[in-house]
Design a protein around this motif. Sequence first.
Motif, PDB file in Angstrom:
ATOM      1  N   ASP A  15     -52.650  21.539 -13.190  1.00  0.00           N
ATOM      2  CA  ASP A  15     -51.869  20.400 -13.684  1.00  0.00           C
ATOM      3  C   ASP A  15     -52.467  19.837 -14.973  1.00  0.00           C
ATOM      4  OD1 ASP A  15     -50.042  20.679 -11.663  1.00  0.00           O
ATOM      5  OD2 ASP A  15     -50.778  18.991 -10.469  1.00  0.00           O
ATOM      6  N   THR A  18     -51.510  22.159 -17.772  1.00  0.00           N
ATOM      7  CA  THR A  18     -50.122  21.925 -18.180  1.00  0.00           C
ATOM      8  C   THR A  18     -50.053  20.776 -19.175  1.00  0.00           C
ATOM      9  OG1 THR A  18     -49.236  22.773 -16.099  1.00  0.00           O
ATOM     10  CG2 THR A  18     -47.827  21.256 -17.331  1.00  0.00           C
ATOM     11  N   TRP A 107     -43.321  19.409 -15.109  1.00  0.00           N
ATOM     12  CA  TRP A 107     -43.309  20.440 -14.087  1.00  0.00           C
ATOM     13  C   TRP A 107     -41.873  20.740 -13.722  1.00  0.00           C
ATOM     14  CZ3 TRP A 107     -46.801  16.550 -14.477  1.00  0.00           C
ATOM     15  CH2 TRP A 107     -48.123  16.952 -14.666  1.00  0.00           C
TER      16      TRP A 107
END
Length: 150
Positions: A15, A18, A107
């Motif tokens: 995460d 990202t 996401w």
Amino acid sequence: NTYHQWYPLRMLTDDIRTILRHNAAFHADVHSAAGVSATPSEKEQEGQERSQEGHTSGLVEIVNLFPEPLLTQTIVRTFFPDQEDVCYFSDGEAFVDDVRTQHSGLWPESQRGGELARPGGSGGYRLDVGTELAEIARFLQEGAGGLGAE
């Protein structure tokens, strides 16, 4: 009666990556679009304003990764049914903070397990309840597999 927002730490590194990729792309766009008419700081300010509306168009400076609130009673009934009789669950309304992920749009829906009770992306959760339950099950299975192992 309570709700819980359970986030699996095994997802944290990916995460963060990202977000770092998003920020690198944002900086590249800002610097290539700066041109003569605007300085990078003016473009970053515009991006921040758009970010507050669209959740992902600006620089991500604060990271929060909140899953959809999951009723504690659901956790007990799903994973610890033998403990339900020692738990107290009232019929009253459960308290929920309902904290959301500001940049949840980073996401794609496919990574959040499909349909959400309250849609993700701009709806604001990193994980939906179904994915959250699956992650708890995985965590418990991995933990049980490690018991007694040396």
